[in-house]
Design a protein around this motif. Structure first.
Motif, PDB file in Angstrom:
ATOM      1  N   ARG B  20       6.257  30.876 -21.262  1.00 37.60           N
ATOM      2  CA  ARG B  20       7.436  29.730 -20.566  1.00 37.60           C
ATOM      3  C   ARG B  20       6.717  29.282 -19.428  1.00 37.60           C
ATOM      4  O   ARG B  20       6.759  28.365 -18.855  1.00 37.60           O
ATOM      5  CB  ARG B  20       8.692  30.329 -20.387  1.00 37.60           C
ATOM      6  CG  ARG B  20       9.259  30.534 -22.039  1.00 37.60           C
ATOM      7  CD  ARG B  20      10.591  31.066 -21.722  1.00 37.60           C
ATOM      8  NE  ARG B  20      11.166  31.463 -22.980  1.00 37.60           N
ATOM      9  CZ  ARG B  20      12.205  30.885 -23.714  1.00 37.60           C
ATOM     10  NH1 ARG B  20      12.919  29.824 -23.319  1.00 37.60           N
ATOM     11  NH2 ARG B  20      12.720  31.519 -24.893  1.00 37.60           N
ATOM     12  N   LEU B  21       6.316  30.304 -18.443  1.00 40.16           N
ATOM     13  CA  LEU B  21       5.913  30.052 -16.982  1.00 40.16           C
ATOM     14  C   LEU B  21       4.702  29.240 -17.063  1.00 40.16           C
ATOM     15  O   LEU B  21       4.590  28.245 -16.430  1.00 40.16           O
ATOM     16  CB  LEU B  21       5.380  31.337 -16.445  1.00 40.16           C
ATOM     17  CG  LEU B  21       6.725  32.256 -15.795  1.00 40.16           C
ATOM     18  CD1 LEU B  21       6.333  33.634 -15.370  1.00 40.16           C
ATOM     19  CD2 LEU B  21       7.731  31.437 -14.772  1.00 40.16           C
ATOM     20  N   VAL B  22       3.931  29.383 -18.093  1.00 40.95           N
ATOM     21  CA  VAL B  22       2.591  28.515 -18.123  1.00 40.95           C
ATOM     22  C   VAL B  22       2.934  27.112 -18.529  1.00 40.95           C
ATOM     23  O   VAL B  22       2.450  25.989 -18.223  1.00 40.95           O
ATOM     24  CB  VAL B  22       1.640  29.127 -19.148  1.00 40.95           C
ATOM     25  CG1 VAL B  22       0.540  28.332 -19.180  1.00 40.95           C
ATOM     26  CG2 VAL B  22       1.080  30.498 -18.538  1.00 40.95           C
ATOM     27  N   GLY B  23       3.802  27.271 -19.764  1.00 38.43           N
ATOM     28  CA  GLY B  23       4.469  25.864 -20.215  1.00 38.43           C
ATOM     29  C   GLY B  23       5.189  24.754 -19.474  1.00 38.43           C
ATOM     30  O   GLY B  23       4.695  23.867 -19.434  1.00 38.43           O
ATOM     31  N   ILE B  24       5.688  25.508 -18.493  1.00 39.65           N
ATOM     32  CA  ILE B  24       6.807  24.890 -17.735  1.00 39.65           C
ATOM     33  C   ILE B  24       5.984  24.290 -16.608  1.00 39.65           C
ATOM     34  O   ILE B  24       5.847  23.249 -15.882  1.00 39.65           O
ATOM     35  CB  ILE B  24       8.216  25.491 -17.236  1.00 39.65           C
ATOM     36  CG1 ILE B  24       8.778  25.905 -18.245  1.00 39.65           C
ATOM     37  CG2 ILE B  24       8.635  24.566 -16.221  1.00 39.65           C
ATOM     38  CD1 ILE B  24       9.914  26.978 -18.098  1.00 39.65           C
ATOM     39  N   PRO B 140      -1.828  34.544 -18.426  1.00 37.11           N
ATOM     40  CA  PRO B 140      -2.242  34.088 -19.589  1.00 37.11           C
ATOM     41  C   PRO B 140      -3.646  34.261 -19.824  1.00 37.11           C
ATOM     42  O   PRO B 140      -4.064  34.295 -20.827  1.00 37.11           O
ATOM     43  CB  PRO B 140      -2.310  32.434 -19.140  1.00 37.11           C
ATOM     44  CG  PRO B 140      -1.891  32.451 -17.532  1.00 37.11           C
ATOM     45  CD  PRO B 140      -1.344  33.735 -17.283  1.00 37.11           C
ATOM     46  N   ALA B 141      -4.299  34.867 -18.694  1.00 36.04           N
ATOM     47  CA  ALA B 141      -5.825  35.209 -19.281  1.00 36.04           C
ATOM     48  C   ALA B 141      -5.876  36.777 -19.425  1.00 36.04           C
ATOM     49  O   ALA B 141      -7.020  37.251 -19.675  1.00 36.04           O
ATOM     50  CB  ALA B 141      -6.674  34.993 -17.757  1.00 36.04           C
ATOM     51  N   GLU B 161      -1.855  34.615  -9.922  1.00 34.02           N
ATOM     52  CA  GLU B 161      -2.355  33.153 -10.662  1.00 34.02           C
ATOM     53  C   GLU B 161      -1.097  32.759 -11.189  1.00 34.02           C
ATOM     54  O   GLU B 161      -0.149  33.487 -11.590  1.00 34.02           O
ATOM     55  CB  GLU B 161      -3.472  33.514 -11.659  1.00 34.02           C
ATOM     56  CG  GLU B 161      -4.734  34.223 -10.984  1.00 34.02           C
ATOM     57  CD  GLU B 161      -5.632  33.263 -10.020  1.00 34.02           C
ATOM     58  OE1 GLU B 161      -5.293  31.903 -10.258  1.00 34.02           O
ATOM     59  OE2 GLU B 161      -6.384  33.678  -9.451  1.00 34.02           O
ATOM     60  N   ALA B 162      -1.172  31.336 -11.413  1.00 41.38           N
ATOM     61  CA  ALA B 162      -0.016  30.651 -12.024  1.00 41.38           C
ATOM     62  C   ALA B 162       0.133  31.499 -13.450  1.00 41.38           C
ATOM     63  O   ALA B 162      -0.662  31.710 -14.146  1.00 41.38           O
ATOM     64  CB  ALA B 162      -0.533  29.236 -12.505  1.00 41.38           C
ATOM     65  N   GLY B 163       1.551  31.591 -13.728  1.00 39.79           N
ATOM     66  CA  GLY B 163       2.014  32.313 -14.860  1.00 39.79           C
ATOM     67  C   GLY B 163       1.743  33.723 -15.053  1.00 39.79           C
ATOM     68  O   GLY B 163       2.152  34.550 -15.961  1.00 39.79           O
ATOM     69  N   GLU B 164       1.262  34.445 -13.862  1.00 38.72           N
ATOM     70  CA  GLU B 164       0.921  35.905 -13.907  1.00 38.72           C
ATOM     71  C   GLU B 164       2.051  36.390 -13.438  1.00 38.72           C
ATOM     72  O   GLU B 164       2.657  36.109 -12.306  1.00 38.72           O
ATOM     73  CB  GLU B 164      -0.458  36.125 -13.008  1.00 38.72           C
ATOM     74  CG  GLU B 164      -1.135  37.421 -13.508  1.00 38.72           C
ATOM     75  CD  GLU B 164      -2.404  37.792 -12.657  1.00 38.72           C
ATOM     76  OE1 GLU B 164      -3.068  38.264 -13.242  1.00 38.72           O
ATOM     77  OE2 GLU B 164      -2.367  37.120 -11.732  1.00 38.72           O
TER      78      GLU B 164
END
Lengths: 812, 297
Positions: B20-24, B140-141, B161-164
């Motif tokens: 969700r964090l990555v998607g948004i 995500p990674a 990092e973003a989404g981490e």
């Protein structure tokens, strides 16, 4: 008096501890609107343009109001001060310019409080910054003027001179000079912030449920302000979570809620202040600077004269001020017997939040000043602090001060003795001496203070001779209800002081019944016809004005009941007695079982009056009593007269250690001795002492409303302001003496403000702890960072000088 | 005092939250206990479009330790850590957990949130730097670990990092002769500390073989006082040595002037707190039970 003096359990607590109180914000109903106030981020700025279109277009927004619209619908609020205060255009919202950070510039009424805040964010305001003046002395230079029409920031100036000041200085054995001292800005921060609900009805009247603490005054300001008749304002309060004077001033916000309701077609509008709004814009305590102080003393260390210049900083609007310019003179010489004083008093506006009466209002600033003088002189002349006080205390009562105030009763030496005993004075003297040898910064300090109560509004005329105010009064209405219950309405606005309980005790004593049989209505309501212009809860006076009104009403009701009972029982009035029988409260013929109970008496008057004789035509069992203290209008030329009826006293002693590591001042022991005359309910009085002491300790050690040079408040949240909580309050040893007041029917003195006793006490103890390190305490706030600064640069050389003269004996 | 409108998501699993964090993207913030984030939202300092509540993701709040080391899940609250057997066994952990804000906040705030906030006044980054802890993250990674020291890079900026997300922290059990203390000074319970200091020493009698010292509220990020550590490591502790270390720590600090005090005051506090921390650590190393935490009025 059976119930007076007993700790009857507080009636209010049953609903409060069960969560069944009704505070203004608890009231909620479908369709109610919520108000959000957009406040100025700047301390001094011109409003160039306001665009509200986006806010008004947001779904759910009922209306938006700006200063222009408010100005068109309002009259500026009455100003108490003389010229130039009359030129100040005091409206509830800024129109062309803002003069303090937090001043309202627009309001939004919307379906939810969150939506109102969303909309307020869409209001576009263009400001043109102006130079802010935040220091009082700087403001007095008039280099940047807040209220241009007034032409100056100096809003009041007057000289209070009594006795032969020049002569006393000429004859002094020593003169102590203290060039500069400063009392800091703080506020006592009620748990419940300001709140109100307003409804502009179809009939053109306004209904208010609010927590204003002086509605008698608020009504007089609000009605002309809103262009209404006083009777068109229906003002109610119910449970109120503390006021400490701060809520006297919220009529400004009541006006905004009323105007929003008017624009929204009469829907009810609720406003509840947030904490940050409270710290920014609800009212602060007076900040005062004392310049060029000189103290004359005789060879024995007796103070013979004081002269000084005081500058009071009242923030951006004068409003209830400049009453503060005279109220301090209720305690002009504090607890000391000097007869020669000259205080040149000036008040100025600054680009900071306006000040408002705050627990110990204006007097604690003067008492702190006098206590600093006493301690600094004692330290510099090598006289122990307790002896210094005993040399200088007033000991004869009633005592007329140099400015005509009459201290009713008191015994300061006895309080000092009790305080020393409570704290263990001698033991601490030994421990302090040992501690100092080991390098510890440890000291003991005494603070003596007065809580002058029941003010004479005539003192307002010393500030402005044309004010139509004098004396004081309070109302109680009382009736035997249709079913025989004793129903009491008060003109006060209790905010935690237990008025329902104390009033019940007084009525119970008059009628010879149990306090549980007396129903005192919670709150205040203009619809009860139980108020006068002085009605409210402020100035430490309920035990005198409030309870005297209750006592008077109870006696009137009793007289009617006696006549009625004499007729029905066919007995002489003097043969009757009041008490409680098998059928509840009754009046009976002494020594017989002939009695009439309250139900039947009420029935006769209200439902069954053909039974009654014509001679009882005036008996309604529904009485109203107004108590008026015996005041005269003061002599405004000489600034002379009795300004307050009673003088409760507090004597506090603290032992404080300043950490060499962290500079944290730690209270090692604390004792508080109180004298508020005859106690009505000792537990309530004890609670008030505890509360006032805690507030004072918080003010002395933790709380300071600090502004930066642009007028930006640096302490606008609780995590920056750090109000005192239970976690920071030391154990307080409590003691009490009773010197009954000769001026109140019950011997009681008003109390609850505590005169800021801990402020004096902490300053004295820290002075004692740091004097050896070359420090003179000239400020009232003692946070660790401040103590660090002063220990880095000890100030004794600049802060005080002593001139000793040989020869002549100083005069008293 | 009311946040701007936002969408609320409750993540069921860690992967769901990351997704969700990555998607948004930029407008999303992860919500755990809300100790820091909710205040920011209420003041409207931050106006995210979406909040992804990770507070109910199972398995992220465990507090475990064995002979090798300690692992604390990101969602463990300060209050739970304070009450755990760990806080007794490693007193420096208790010092920190017990000293954060007041009871109400301790019951909501989490250790992961304290790290992710990147605030130089937060306590856990200081403590975890002192204990040379490892931060476990997943994004995500995939999963990775980062040292606690340097995890907060700048004011309100971390190495995430973003989404981490932070999933937990771990650190080794202090060895034989190793003891520490976390001491702070603040104006009142709910206030941020004016200064705080973590000290962990390995001692053989009064001989110090290893020292770690970290400072909170002393600069724009948590800082390690390496010069102070060097004054202690390899030396026999005495008043003079400790004073030099304290002085070095104060010199390493670069505090900002604010409501809590001037830089000079804060440096003098750091000096005092380092001395106190070293003293408590020494006594604890000798087996004494010493209670310390934040000091306030």
């Amino acid at each position: 008096m059976g119930w007076t003096g007993t700790s009857v359990r507080r009636k209010e607590d049953d609903r409060l501890v069960r969560g069944r109180g009704l505070f203004t914000d608890d009231e909620l109903e479908p369709g109610m609107l919520h108000l959000h106030i957009l406040r100025s981020p700047y301390a001094h700025a011109r409003i160039v343009r306001i665009d509200t279109a986006a806010a008004e277009a947001l779904p759910g927004v009922a209306c938006v109001l700006t200063g222009r619209e408010v100005a068109a619908q309002c009259e500026p609020f009455m100003q108490i001060g003389p010229p130039p205060c009359d030129k100040i255009r005091d409206l509830p919202m800024a129109v062309d310019k803002v003069v303090f950070q937090g001043e309202p510039v627009a309001v939004v009424a919307a379906a939810t409080v969150a939506l109102a805040e969303d909309a307020a964010q869409l209001i576009d305001v263009e400001y043109e910054m102006l130079e802010a003046v935040v220091e009082a002395e700087d403001a007095l230079s008039d280099r940047s003027i807040l209220h241009e029409a007034a032409g100056t920031n100096r809003t009041w100036q007057g000289v209070f001179e009594y006795g032969d000041v020049e002569g006393a200085f000429r004859d002094a054995a020593s003169v102590v000079r203290i060039p500069r001292m400063k009392f800091h800005r703080f506020a006592s921060t009620p748990l419940e912030p300001n709140a109100c609900i307003a409804e502009w009805t179809r009939q053109g009247s306004v209904e208010f449920l609010c927590n204003n603490s002086f509605p008698g005054f608020a009504q007089q300001l609000l009605a002309p302000g809103l262009r209404l008749k006083a009777d068109q304002l229906h003002i109610r309060t119910y449970d109120v979570g503390g006021s400490f004077g701060n809520k006297i001033w919220n009529y400004v916000y009541m006006a905004l809620a009323a105007l929003a309701s008017k624009k929204a077609g009469g829907r009810r509008v609720k406003w509840t202040e947030t904490r940050t709004e409270h710290l920014l814009g609800s009212g602060h305590g007076n900040e005062r600077t004392y310049l060029d102080t000189e103290v004359a003393l005789d060879r024995d260390g007796v103070i013979t004269a004081v002269r000084s210049r005081h500058i009071d900083d009242c923030g951006a609007y004068t409003r209830y001020e400049p009453l503060g310019c005279v109220i301090w003179s209720q305690v002009l010489p504090a607890t000391y017997k000097l007869r020669n004083m000259r205080i040149d008093f000036t008040q100025t506006v600054t680009n900071k939040c306006p000040v408002v009466p705050n627990r110990g209002y204006s007097r604690m600033q003067q008492l702190w000043f006098m206590e600093r003088i006493v301690d600094i002189c004692a330290h510099e002349l090598g006289i122990p602090a307790d002896e210094m006080r005993l040399k200088n205390y007033i000991t004869q009562f009633p005592y007329e001060t140099p400015n005509g105030c009459v201290y009713d009763s008191g015994n300061y030496p006895a309080m000092l003795a009790k305080g020393k005993e409570l704290i263990g004075w001698d033991r601490w003297q030994r421990e302090i001496a040992a501690g100092r040898k080991a390098g510890r910064l440890i000291g003991i300090g005494i603070g003596t203070t007065l809580d002058s109560g029941t003010n004479n509004f005539g003192q307002a005329r010393i500030v402005n001779p044309f004010l139509p105010f004098s004396g004081n009064s309070e109302v109680c209405t009382m009736r035997l209800d249709i079913e025989g219950a004793v129903v009491v309405c008060l003109g006060t606005t209790p905010s935690g002081q237990g008025h329902e309980t104390s009033a019940s005790q007084v009525v119970a004593d008059v009628l010879g019944i149990d306090p549980s049989m007396v129903y005192v209505r919670p709150g205040f309501d203009t619809a009860w016809n139980t108020f006068v212009g002085h009605s409210g809860t402020y100035a430490s006076q309920f035990a005198v004005t409030g309870l005297s009104a209750v006592h008077g009403a109870a006696q009137k009701l009793k007289a009617e009941m006696r006549r009625l009972a004499a007729f029905m029982l066919e007995a002489a009035e003097e043969d009757l007695e009041f008490g409680t029988g098998a059928q509840g409260p009754e009046v009976r013929v002494k020594g017989t079982d002939k009695a009439i109970n309250y139900w039947y008496m009420a029935n006769l008057v209200n439902n069954n009056n053909a039974m009654l004789d014509e001679s009882l035509g005036d008996v309604t069992l529904n009485v109203r009593h107004v108590y008026r203290p015996p005041f005269k209008v003061p002599d405004t030329e000489r600034k002379f007269g009795n300004l307050t009826l009673t003088y409760a006293a507090q004597l506090h002693i603290a032992v404080v250690e300043v950490s060499r590591e962290t500079c944290r001042p730690q209270v090692l022991a604390y004792a508080a001795v109180d004298d508020c005359g005859t106690l009505i309910n000792p537990q309530i009085a004890h609670g008030q002492v505890h509360g006032a002491t805690s507030h004072g300790i918080g003010a002395a050690l933790m709380e300071c409303l600090d502004y930066d040079e642009t007028g930006n408040l640096l302490t606008a949240t609780f995590s920056d302001y750090c109000p005192i909580t239970a976690l920071n309050i030391p154990d307080i040893a409590w003691g009490n003496i009773e010197t009954p007041s000769p001026f109140s029917y019950n011997g009681a003195k008003g109390m609850g403000e505590g005169g800021g006793a801990p402020l004096h006490t902490m300053s004295a103890a820290i002075q004692d702890a740091l004097h050896g390190a070359g420090v003179i305490v000239t400020g009232s706030h003692h946070s660790a960072p401040r103590l660090f600064e002063i220990l880095q640069q000890p100030n004794r050389d600049e802060a005080v000088s002593v001139e000793r003269r040989g020869g002549k004996q100083g005069r008293r | 005092m009311y946040p701007a409108p936002f969408r609320y998501h409750r993540a069921a699993t860690l992967d769901d939250a990351i997704g969700r964090l990555v998607g948004i993207g930029e407008g999303a913030r992860a919500l755990a206990g809300g100790q820091t984030l909710l205040v920011w939202l209420k003041m409207r300092f931050d106006e995210p479009t979406d909040l992804v509540d990770i507070g109910r993701i199972p398995g992220l709040d465990a507090i475990e330790h064995d002979t090798k080391g300690v692992r604390i899940g990101a969602l463990a609250t300060h209050a739970r850590i304070a009450r755990s057997p760990l806080a007794k066994q490693i007193p420096i952990v208790g010092d920190c957990a017990n000293g954060i804000a007041d009871n109400q906040v301790r019951s909501r705030g989490t250790i992961g949130g304290s790290l992710a906030a990147g605030d130089p006044s937060c306590d856990w980054p200081v403590l975890l730097t002192t204990l040379d802890a490892t931060v476990h993250c997943r994004g995500p990674a995939g999963a990775r670990t980062l040292p606690a020291d340097g995890f907060v890079q700048d004011l309100y900026a971390t190495r995430l990092e973003a989404g981490e997300l932070i999933t937990g922290v771990s650190f080794a059990l202090p060895g034989k002769g190793s003891a520490g203390a976390y001491v702070g000074f603040k104006r009142c319970a709910p206030a941020f500390p004016t200064s705080s200091v973590g000290v962990q020493l390995t001692l053989n009698g009064d001989d110090c073989t290893q020292a770690r010292i970290a400072l909170g509220s002393a600069a724009l990020t948590t800082i390690r006082a390496q010069a102070a550590e060097a004054e202690l490591s390899g030396r026999t502790l005495n008043a003079q040595v400790i004073a030099r270390a304290a002085e070095a720590a104060a010199a390493a600090a670069d505090p900002v002037p604010d409501q809590r005090g001037s830089p000079a005051f804060k440096r003098s506090l750091i000096d005092a707190l380092v001395k106190r921390g070293v003293e408590v650590a020494r006594r604890r190393a000798r087996g004494e039970t010493v209670e310390v935490s934040h000091e306030y009025y």
